[in-house]
Design an enzyme around this catalytic site. Sequence first.
Site, mmCIF file in Angstrom:
data_model
loop_
_atom_site.group_PDB
_atom_site.id
_atom_site.type_symbol
_atom_site.label_atom_id
_atom_site.label_comp_id
_atom_site.label_asym_id
_atom_site.label_seq_id
_atom_site.Cartn_x
_atom_site.Cartn_y
_atom_site.Cartn_z
ATOM 1 N N GLN A 168 0.832 -1.210 0.000
ATOM 2 C CA GLN A 168 0.000 0.000 0.000
ATOM 3 C C GLN A 168 0.869 1.263 0.000
ATOM 4 O O GLN A 168 0.954 1.966 1.021
ATOM 5 C CB GLN A 168 -0.923 0.014 1.230
ATOM 6 C CG GLN A 168 -2.060 -0.995 1.161
ATOM 7 C CD GLN A 168 -2.766 -1.143 2.500
ATOM 8 O OE1 GLN A 168 -2.182 -1.568 3.477
ATOM 9 N NE2 GLN A 168 -4.040 -0.795 2.545
ATOM 10 N N ASP A 200 -10.904 7.483 5.186
ATOM 11 C CA ASP A 200 -9.977 6.500 5.735
ATOM 12 C C ASP A 200 -8.613 7.109 6.056
ATOM 13 O O ASP A 200 -8.046 7.841 5.242
ATOM 14 C CB ASP A 200 -9.798 5.379 4.693
ATOM 15 C CG ASP A 200 -8.892 4.273 5.173
ATOM 16 O OD1 ASP A 200 -9.311 3.519 6.057
ATOM 17 O OD2 ASP A 200 -7.751 4.173 4.667
ATOM 18 N N TYR A 204 -2.348 10.722 7.784
ATOM 19 C CA TYR A 204 -1.024 10.390 7.257
ATOM 20 C C TYR A 204 -0.722 10.984 5.880
ATOM 21 O O TYR A 204 0.197 10.538 5.203
ATOM 22 C CB TYR A 204 -0.887 8.857 7.192
ATOM 23 C CG TYR A 204 -1.434 8.169 8.413
ATOM 24 C CD1 TYR A 204 -0.782 8.281 9.634
ATOM 25 C CD2 TYR A 204 -2.637 7.452 8.365
ATOM 26 C CE1 TYR A 204 -1.295 7.681 10.775
ATOM 27 C CE2 TYR A 204 -3.150 6.843 9.501
ATOM 28 C CZ TYR A 204 -2.490 6.962 10.704
ATOM 29 O OH TYR A 204 -3.003 6.368 11.814
ATOM 30 N N LEU A 205 -1.491 11.976 5.439
ATOM 31 C CA LEU A 205 -1.345 12.423 4.044
ATOM 32 C C LEU A 205 0.030 13.027 3.752
ATOM 33 O O LEU A 205 0.619 12.758 2.712
ATOM 34 C CB LEU A 205 -2.443 13.433 3.682
ATOM 35 C CG LEU A 205 -3.896 12.950 3.830
ATOM 36 C CD1 LEU A 205 -4.855 13.975 3.245
ATOM 37 C CD2 LEU A 205 -4.112 11.588 3.179
ATOM 38 N N GLU A 242 -11.957 9.176 9.934
ATOM 39 C CA GLU A 242 -11.306 8.097 10.673
ATOM 40 C C GLU A 242 -9.898 8.532 11.039
ATOM 41 O O GLU A 242 -8.975 8.447 10.234
ATOM 42 C CB GLU A 242 -11.218 6.802 9.846
ATOM 43 C CG GLU A 242 -10.786 5.630 10.710
ATOM 44 C CD GLU A 242 -9.657 4.762 10.177
ATOM 45 O OE1 GLU A 242 -9.329 3.776 10.828
ATOM 46 O OE2 GLU A 242 -9.087 5.075 9.112
ATOM 47 N N HIS A 315 -14.870 -3.159 11.335
ATOM 48 C CA HIS A 315 -14.212 -4.250 10.612
ATOM 49 C C HIS A 315 -12.747 -4.435 11.021
ATOM 50 O O HIS A 315 -12.072 -5.327 10.513
ATOM 51 C CB HIS A 315 -14.300 -3.979 9.113
ATOM 52 C CG HIS A 315 -13.531 -2.750 8.727
ATOM 53 N ND1 HIS A 315 -13.885 -1.483 9.168
ATOM 54 C CD2 HIS A 315 -12.409 -2.585 7.998
ATOM 55 C CE1 HIS A 315 -13.010 -0.609 8.711
ATOM 56 N NE2 HIS A 315 -12.110 -1.248 7.997
HETATM 57 C C1 GLC Z 1 -8.202 2.069 8.080
HETATM 58 C C2 GLC Z 1 -9.130 0.909 7.825
HETATM 59 C C3 GLC Z 1 -8.341 -0.368 7.867
HETATM 60 C C4 GLC Z 1 -7.247 -0.319 6.843
HETATM 61 C C5 GLC Z 1 -6.380 0.942 6.991
HETATM 62 C C6 GLC Z 1 -5.523 1.183 5.789
HETATM 63 O O1 GLC Z 1 -7.677 2.038 9.377
HETATM 64 O O2 GLC Z 1 -10.177 0.913 8.730
HETATM 65 O O3 GLC Z 1 -9.168 -1.482 7.648
HETATM 66 O O4 GLC Z 1 -6.442 -1.451 6.948
HETATM 67 O O5 GLC Z 1 -7.169 2.103 7.145
HETATM 68 O O6 GLC Z 1 -6.285 1.640 4.705
#
Ligand code: GLC
Length: 535
Positions: A168, A200, A204-205, A242, A315
């Site tokens: 990622q 999401d 961290y941008l 988030e 999740h």
């Molecule tokens: C957020 C999501 C998580 C994901 C992470 C990276 O914390 O909730 O599921 O792994 O971002 O995108």
Amino acid sequence: MSSIPWWKTAVFYQIYPRSFQDSNGDGIGDIPGIIARLDYLRDLGVDAFWISPHYPSPRVDDGYDIADFYNVHPDYGTLEDFQRLVDEAHARGIRVLADLVLNHTSDQHPWFQASRRRQDPYTDWYVWSDTNDRYRNARIIFLDTESSNWAWDDVRKQYYWHRFYTQQPDLNYDNPQVQEEMLNVVRFWLDLGLDGYRMDAVPYLFEREGTNCESLPETHAYLKRVRREVEATYPDAVLLCEANQPLDDLRAYFGGDPADPSVPGDELHMGFHFALMPRLFMAIKRGERTPIVDILRRTPPIPANCQWCTFLRNHDELTLEMVTPEERAWMWDQYAPEPRMRLNLGIRRRLAPLLDNDHRTIELMHALIFALPGSPIIYYGDEIGMGDNIWLPDRNGVRTPMQWDDSPNAGFSTAATLPTPVIDDPIYGYRRVNVAAQQADPDSLWHRLRRMIRIYKALPALALGDLAFLEDQPPAVLAFRRHWEGDTILAYHNLSDRPQTIFLPPGQDAMSGQTLSAGDYRLPPYAYLWLRATG
Ligand code: GLC
Ligand code: CA
């Protein structure tokens, strides 16, 4: 109430698309499946749902590694299906939020593949470096799997930056092209009629040397820009933050002036209350209110045009990043006695197993996220007390198929085998725990939560009111007053396994409609009372 934005009084629901409903028998939940279950959501009474990533993805991080921001994962359907999902939801008065992953892409994304080969315009779309020792103050988030935020790329012969899995890579927000392109992504789905985004991993941008690379001023400036663009064209859309961050840093994502809550927010409309969540679990285990009262006292006031989002589970693992090391050790001890139950700095278990399958406490914990300030969100399956499967890797154990009925595969799919198995143990298995069974039983958890949603909507003070704690109660009782426009609700929650005697003013039990006179009142173990004050 017309000037009040819809999301301030809404009940939210989170859908994991892979596990909600399979429509074509391939064993994978999909968008037509969600459409087929929209009536279920309407019956439950939710106003909006957030669907976890629906984009094409190699699924190293279950969809949070996106390979194309402008399309739908073929397992889930097509763009037309997504359009139909939004339209059909709207036809039922339900709003739809999608995940917006700004921070990173999949390493399979064509942008990253081009960047590795230094193909313009993508050469500088990611954070590349000749060395792996920059930004050393940034913590590692996926502690159990990653040992560095840098990974070597053999094609470009450089390191790239990634805050999550190696697969990622982080986008480079210092590049104006990246900033522009991600705004195009934002507009693309809103143009389809989407009602907002769950934003999401926003802290961290940007990266800056000598900082922990989280919640930097540059990051806030970009998020404010996203807000301006969204507000100009889609004034009803909501951006839900988030940011798993310390309280003051969390407050900053609402924008405005952190020192002055009368200044309207100009960044993200809503934010998950990450600090409150673990304290709810501490309080119920200890059987006393202090952890909740303390954290809410420490929560800075937010502007009137903003709203918290209160949640119990989602999740991911139940994160313990925002508690002290002592509290974390205690929580692990209490809630994750087996090593398999732990992940990174958290606990990978569902609500019902965390609460020993006690439907009283499952209901009570929901009552807390409904009655405390903020709009509540329910994680799919928690409304029936679904279990988890700690033998599955990563966070898959809390993402198992929705248990609709007691037919094979729980009514989730007609496939012969499922990539993620349905829970089939004696306690939480689908033969016992399923929607159909609970719908048929008026005393079930499902009916109780459905009633709670209805009552909540009839009590706008719970969504909009101010908060004052009622301290003159036994330590096991969390009691507070919510007041809004002449409406006063007194909410009492017994966090312990023993009955508690409380003293009530005259009022009406909001759940039963029964009139209660002033005096002593016996609150059974793990019971709650929402009282409409009449005195
Ligand atoms: C957020 C999501 C998580 C994901 C992470 C990276 O914390 O909730 O599921 O792994 O971002 O995108
Ligand atoms: Ca399918």
